[in-house]
Design a protein around this motif. Sequence first.
Motif, PDB file in Angstrom:
ATOM      1  N   THR A   1      -4.754  -1.585   5.970  1.00 55.58           N
ATOM      2  CA  THR A   1      -3.674  -0.879   5.078  1.00 55.58           C
ATOM      3  C   THR A   1      -4.158  -1.251   3.666  1.00 55.58           C
ATOM      4  O   THR A   1      -4.238  -0.521   2.815  1.00 55.58           O
ATOM      5  N   TYR A   2      -4.201  -2.599   3.552  1.00 55.93           N
ATOM      6  CA  TYR A   2      -4.294  -3.471   2.158  1.00 55.93           C
ATOM      7  C   TYR A   2      -5.735  -2.770   1.553  1.00 55.93           C
ATOM      8  O   TYR A   2      -5.696  -2.377   0.432  1.00 55.93           O
TER       9      TYR A   2
ATOM     10  N   ARG B   1      -5.344   0.879   0.639  1.00 55.23           N
ATOM     11  CA  ARG B   1      -4.646   0.865  -0.821  1.00 55.23           C
ATOM     12  C   ARG B   1      -5.291   0.491  -1.918  1.00 55.23           C
ATOM     13  O   ARG B   1      -4.937   0.890  -2.995  1.00 55.23           O
ATOM     14  N   HIS B   2      -6.060  -0.524  -1.792  1.00 52.60           N
ATOM     15  CA  HIS B   2      -6.971  -1.131  -3.073  1.00 52.60           C
ATOM     16  C   HIS B   2      -8.428  -0.671  -2.802  1.00 52.60           C
ATOM     17  O   HIS B   2      -9.485  -1.250  -3.660  1.00 52.60           O
TER      18      HIS B   2
END
Length: 117
Positions: A102-103, A106-107
């Motif tokens: 997820t990180y 999102r990045h």
Amino acid sequence: MRSESCGRDTRTIGRATFDSTQPRSRTRASRLPGSFDPFTPGHLNVVDRARGLFDEVVVLVAVNSSKHPGADEEQRAVAVRAILPVGWASVTVAAWSGLTSTYCRRHDVGGDRPRRA
């Protein structure tokens, strides 16, 4: 392992080969997730090696529900940043409490993939 032949500079890690002569449209980025409680000399060595392979390295201080660290992820992230040499400008430290995938989404991490040897 690093090899140079016919003007080519390649690095092999496991079965992945990185060819520095190939044009890149994106920055090569690495995320190193862990609870880092404590951040050890071995962790520091891995970060140092990643600096040589990637343009950008993020030490991702994560939450592991099965571990009970002595400090929360924000405090551990501050402690890790304090240990890293000031000159390592390509390395940042982030605290994260979700999934690593997820990180990365999102990045905007993970667009470039290494060639398989």
